[in-house]
Write a protein that holds these residues in place. Structure first.
Motif, short mmCIF file in Angstrom:
data_model
loop_
_atom_site.label_atom_id
_atom_site.label_comp_id
_atom_site.label_asym_id
_atom_site.label_seq_id
_atom_site.Cartn_x
_atom_site.Cartn_y
_atom_site.Cartn_z
N UNK A 63 0.72 -1.10 0.07
CA UNK A 63 0.05 0.02 -0.02
C UNK A 63 0.98 1.08 0.23
N UNK A 64 0.70 2.03 -1.03
CA UNK A 64 1.38 3.40 -0.94
C UNK A 64 0.91 4.18 0.07
N UNK A 65 1.78 4.80 0.78
CA UNK A 65 1.79 5.75 1.94
C UNK A 65 1.66 7.28 1.52
N UNK A 66 0.51 7.98 2.22
CA UNK A 66 0.44 9.32 1.94
C UNK A 66 1.45 10.15 2.05
N UNK A 67 1.28 11.34 1.54
CA UNK A 67 2.45 12.51 1.65
C UNK A 67 2.04 12.88 3.18
N UNK A 68 3.29 13.28 3.65
CA UNK A 68 3.56 13.86 5.20
C UNK A 68 3.81 15.03 4.96
N UNK A 69 2.89 16.22 5.51
CA UNK A 69 3.04 17.53 5.16
C UNK A 69 3.54 18.10 6.77
N UNK A 70 4.57 18.65 6.77
CA UNK A 70 5.10 19.22 7.99
C UNK A 70 5.37 20.69 7.91
N UNK A 71 4.41 21.43 8.66
CA UNK A 71 4.49 22.80 8.73
C UNK A 71 5.73 23.13 9.56
N UNK A 72 6.80 23.86 9.08
CA UNK A 72 8.03 24.06 10.16
C UNK A 72 7.64 25.03 11.15
N UNK A 73 7.93 25.02 12.25
CA UNK A 73 7.69 25.95 13.30
C UNK A 73 8.96 27.01 13.75
N UNK A 74 8.97 27.55 14.75
CA UNK A 74 10.01 28.52 15.02
C UNK A 74 10.84 27.77 16.20
N UNK A 75 10.46 26.93 16.92
CA UNK A 75 11.02 26.05 18.08
C UNK A 75 12.06 25.11 17.42
N UNK A 76 13.33 25.42 17.38
CA UNK A 76 14.35 24.59 16.77
C UNK A 76 14.37 23.34 17.39
N UNK A 77 14.47 23.20 18.89
CA UNK A 77 14.41 21.93 19.59
C UNK A 77 13.37 21.08 19.30
N UNK A 78 12.12 21.54 19.26
CA UNK A 78 11.09 20.69 18.93
C UNK A 78 10.97 20.28 17.47
N UNK A 79 11.39 21.00 16.70
CA UNK A 79 11.67 20.55 15.18
C UNK A 79 12.65 19.32 15.14
N UNK A 80 13.61 19.76 15.73
CA UNK A 80 14.89 18.74 15.95
C UNK A 80 14.43 17.33 16.15
N UNK A 81 13.40 17.40 17.58
CA UNK A 81 12.87 16.03 17.81
C UNK A 81 11.72 15.45 16.95
N UNK A 82 11.25 16.40 16.33
CA UNK A 82 10.02 16.06 15.50
C UNK A 82 10.61 15.18 14.14
N UNK A 83 11.88 15.83 13.63
CA UNK A 83 12.59 15.11 12.71
C UNK A 83 13.02 13.81 12.72
N UNK A 84 13.92 13.80 14.13
CA UNK A 84 14.29 12.56 14.54
C UNK A 84 13.37 11.33 14.90
N UNK A 85 12.16 11.81 15.14
CA UNK A 85 11.17 10.75 15.27
C UNK A 85 10.59 10.44 14.05
N UNK A 86 10.37 11.41 13.31
CA UNK A 86 9.76 11.01 11.86
C UNK A 86 10.58 10.13 11.42
#
Length: 287
Positions: free
Chosen positions: A1-24
């Motif tokens: 099954x083809x997976x859908x597109x993941x859309x990630x709106x980038x925020x201003x919190x660098x630490x949160x973005x780092x954790x988000x990308x690592x988990x993703x």
């Protein structure tokens, strides 16, 4: 099954973005299409972080950045329109995805063509918060135990008042039919998603819980200034409906079932610790 597109709106919190990308990266199959959409939010450190991640990711990732911000809801609507009729999973920039999250959401859509949005459990998901509804719960202390519990959950896909912003899979055809996000009335993704959910529901689509997926979050989403007043005027019964859901908690038994499964989960390492090198319980002679 083809997976859908993941859309990630980038925020201003660098630490949160780092954790988000690592988990993703850790929780999403290689080759999954991911779009990092930056409404002029990331600073120099955030942009450097994104560039480094793009250079090493196993995902099929793209990054776009607007020179000037146009607002959260308006920017997301532009990105969703660019995806056409494709199903899109929108992930909050402070979300922490867990293994299998995207596959579970996609399979949820496959089970029922009437589902317009599928929202996973979260520690900070309002109506889908776990283990306590409507609260900012701590992140799970043992994610592997939670994943084992999620695998045993019955797939009931109960109805929600609306989708929630920590993570949501949106059916592209339903979004198009409902007219997309109302960026003229709402500034925030929070309010625009509620409004879109209610319009899709009015057309006969369903907004449901994905019983076997979990996406954590550091904080709940928030409406923009004046957004709740607009929601209340357009949908007079919305506030009472949401409050009633949070107070009555129709998902209480489902929530308790997940809690029970998490408490009963036995991790492989714990099982190994019960045995000595001979394969017998400590203090017992092998047969």
């Amino acid at each position: 099954m083809a997976l859908p597109v993941v859309l990630l709106p980038v925020g201003v919190d660098d630490a949160a973005l780092d954790a988000c990308l690592g988990a993703l990266e850790a929780s999403t199959p290689a080759g999954t299409p991911v779009w990092l959409a930056d409404d002029g939010q990331a600073g120099p450190r955030g942009q450097a972080l994104i560039e480094h991640w793009l250079a090493h990711t196993r995902l099929q990732a793209e990054y776009t950045r607007r020179p000037r911000p146009i607002g959260e809801a308006a920017h997301l609507e532009q990105m969703l329109q660019a995806c056409g009729d494709a199903d899109v999973a929108v992930l909050a920039p402070n979300a922490v995805a867990t293994s299998g999250w995207l596959q579970a959401l996609s399979e949820c859509f496959a089970r029922d063509a009437a589902i317009a949005t599928a929202t996973p459990w979260s520690n900070a998901g309002e109506t889908v918060s776990w283990p306590r509804v409507g609260e900012l719960n701590p992140m799970p202390a043992d994610p592997q135990r939670l994943l084992q519990a999620l695998a045993g959950m019955p797939l009931l896909h109960p109805e929600l008042p609306s989708a929630v912003t920590h993570a949501v899979l949106i059916r592209g055809t339903a979004r198009r039919r409902a007219g997309g996000l109302d960026v003229h009335s709402y500034s925030s993704w929070y309010a625009a998603l509620v409004d879109l959910s209610l319009r899709m529901s009015g057309l006969g689509w369903r907004n449901v819980l994905c019983d076997n997926a979990f996406v954590g979050r550091g904080a709940e989403g928030e409406p923009g200034e004046g957004d709740m007043e607009v929601l209340g005027n357009r949908w007079p019964t919305w506030t009472a409906r949401l409050a009633g859901f949070l107070m009555d908690d129709p998902l209480d038994a489902h929530r308790a079932h997940l809690q029970q499964l998490a408490g009963q989960a036995i991790m492989p390492q714990a099982q190994r610790d019960l045995f000595d090198a001979s394969g017998s319980l400590p203090g017992m002679e092998p047969l």
